[in-house]
Design a protein around this motif. Structure first.
Motif, PDB file in Angstrom:
ATOM      1  N   ASN A   1       0.749  -0.927  -0.298  1.00 40.48           N
ATOM      2  CA  ASN A   1      -0.296   0.189  -0.295  1.00 40.48           C
ATOM      3  C   ASN A   1       0.631   1.551  -0.150  1.00 40.48           C
ATOM      4  O   ASN A   1       0.207   2.551  -0.666  1.00 40.48           O
ATOM      5  N   TYR A   2       2.117   0.841   0.351  1.00 40.81           N
ATOM      6  CA  TYR A   2       2.808   2.636   0.421  1.00 40.81           C
ATOM      7  C   TYR A   2       3.780   2.118   0.480  1.00 40.81           C
ATOM      8  O   TYR A   2       4.962   3.147  -0.331  1.00 40.81           O
ATOM      9  N   GLY A   3       4.481   1.070  -0.509  1.00 44.26           N
ATOM     10  CA  GLY A   3       5.629   0.511  -1.535  1.00 44.26           C
ATOM     11  C   GLY A   3       6.615   0.387  -0.631  1.00 44.26           C
ATOM     12  O   GLY A   3       7.289   0.586   0.921  1.00 44.26           O
ATOM     13  N   ASP A   4       7.839   0.760  -1.378  1.00 43.97           N
ATOM     14  CA  ASP A   4       9.629   1.098  -0.586  1.00 43.97           C
ATOM     15  C   ASP A   4       9.987   2.181   0.538  1.00 43.97           C
ATOM     16  O   ASP A   4      10.427   1.981   1.689  1.00 43.97           O
ATOM     17  N   ILE A   5       8.965   2.919   0.174  1.00 39.44           N
ATOM     18  CA  ILE A   5       9.513   4.182   0.646  1.00 39.44           C
ATOM     19  C   ILE A   5       8.283   3.822   2.288  1.00 39.44           C
ATOM     20  O   ILE A   5       8.834   4.897   3.455  1.00 39.44           O
ATOM     21  N   GLY A   6       7.157   3.769   1.760  1.00 41.44           N
ATOM     22  CA  GLY A   6       6.691   3.374   3.621  1.00 41.44           C
ATOM     23  C   GLY A   6       7.477   2.731   4.458  1.00 41.44           C
ATOM     24  O   GLY A   6       7.286   2.615   5.379  1.00 41.44           O
ATOM     25  N   TRP A   7       7.766   1.426   3.804  1.00 40.02           N
ATOM     26  CA  TRP A   7       8.580   0.134   4.432  1.00 40.02           C
ATOM     27  C   TRP A   7       9.949   0.576   5.406  1.00 40.02           C
ATOM     28  O   TRP A   7      10.732   0.400   6.431  1.00 40.02           O
ATOM     29  N   GLY A   8      10.390   1.462   4.334  1.00 37.93           N
ATOM     30  CA  GLY A   8      11.358   2.948   4.683  1.00 37.93           C
ATOM     31  C   GLY A   8      11.499   3.292   5.682  1.00 37.93           C
ATOM     32  O   GLY A   8      12.493   3.092   6.916  1.00 37.93           O
ATOM     33  N   ALA A   9      10.748   4.162   6.325  1.00 39.13           N
ATOM     34  CA  ALA A   9      10.197   4.563   6.852  1.00 39.13           C
ATOM     35  C   ALA A   9       9.586   4.209   8.180  1.00 39.13           C
ATOM     36  O   ALA A   9       9.995   4.352   9.686  1.00 39.13           O
ATOM     37  N   VAL A  10       9.169   2.788   7.658  1.00 37.41           N
ATOM     38  CA  VAL A  10       8.437   1.932   9.200  1.00 37.41           C
ATOM     39  C   VAL A  10       9.836   1.379  10.257  1.00 37.41           C
ATOM     40  O   VAL A  10       9.081   0.431  11.118  1.00 37.41           O
ATOM     41  N   ALA A  11      10.504   0.277   8.441  1.00 38.01           N
ATOM     42  CA  ALA A  11      11.009  -0.603   9.260  1.00 38.01           C
ATOM     43  C   ALA A  11      11.925  -0.755  10.575  1.00 38.01           C
ATOM     44  O   ALA A  11      11.755  -1.621  11.320  1.00 38.01           O
ATOM     45  N   LEU A  12      12.739   0.440  11.052  1.00 36.04           N
ATOM     46  CA  LEU A  12      13.597   0.782  11.557  1.00 36.04           C
ATOM     47  C   LEU A  12      12.696   1.033  13.349  1.00 36.04           C
ATOM     48  O   LEU A  12      13.204  -0.075  14.338  1.00 36.04           O
ATOM     49  N   SER A  13      11.501   1.356  13.586  1.00 35.45           N
ATOM     50  CA  SER A  13      10.567   1.442  15.211  1.00 35.45           C
ATOM     51  C   SER A  13       9.449   0.483  14.702  1.00 35.45           C
ATOM     52  O   SER A  13       8.952   0.537  15.741  1.00 35.45           O
TER      53      SER A  13
END
Length: 160
Positions: free
Chosen positions: A49-61
């Motif tokens: 739903n949000y692509g790699d940019i969304g996962w990159g923003a969320v992945a660490l936290s």
């Protein structure tokens, strides 16, 4: 030094039965899930739903701190700026590969203490609902008492 700020989401997963059943039976379905499966499904929902940019923003936290298969509640920790991405991905989630479910965000908090209090209160509400469906008297002793005690200990032992 800057402190990392979190949001804590208390999520209830409501299963959708594959066969039409009465409301009382549908409420008591238990999910065979664990934290890794929830994290994996949430990751796939964010990616689709949000692509790699969304996962990159969320992945660490992003982390799943607690899941109860009895009451189907889950505690998820995510960064403060990214919590709306996770909330949106939860809302757009329609199920797992083997079961359809509806995720319901019960509570969002900035501290772990408040989400713990909300989880304990929600557990008591769900157990009261189970007892009402079973037509059990208020003073009746059952396995849910032991579950409430153990789940309270588990929830209170969570750390940031």
């Amino acid at each position: 030094m800057v402190r990392f700020k979190n949001r804590w989401l208390l999520v209830e997963f409501l299963p959708i039965p594959s066969t039409p059943q009465s409301g009382a039976v549908a409420q008591t379905i238990q999910l065979n899930l664990d934290g890794r499966q929830i994290h994996s499904v949430l990751k796939q929902s964010i990616l689709s739903n949000y692509g790699d940019i969304g996962w990159g923003a969320v992945a660490l936290s992003l982390s799943v701190k607690y899941f109860s298969p009895t009451t189907n509640i889950c505690i998820i920790r995510v960064g403060r700026e990214q919590h709306k991405i996770v909330w949106g991905a939860l809302t757009l989630l329609d199920g797992l590969e083997y079961m359809r479910l509806i995720p319901h965000v019960v509570h969002v908090s900035g501290t772990i203490k408040h989400v713990q209090l909300a989880a304990i209160a929600h557990n008591r509400t769900v157990i009261a609902r189970y007892r009402a469906m079973a037509n059990a008297p208020v003073a009746y002793q059952d396995s849910y008492d032991a579950y409430l005690e153990s789940s309270n200990r588990d929830i209170e032992s969570l750390e940031d």
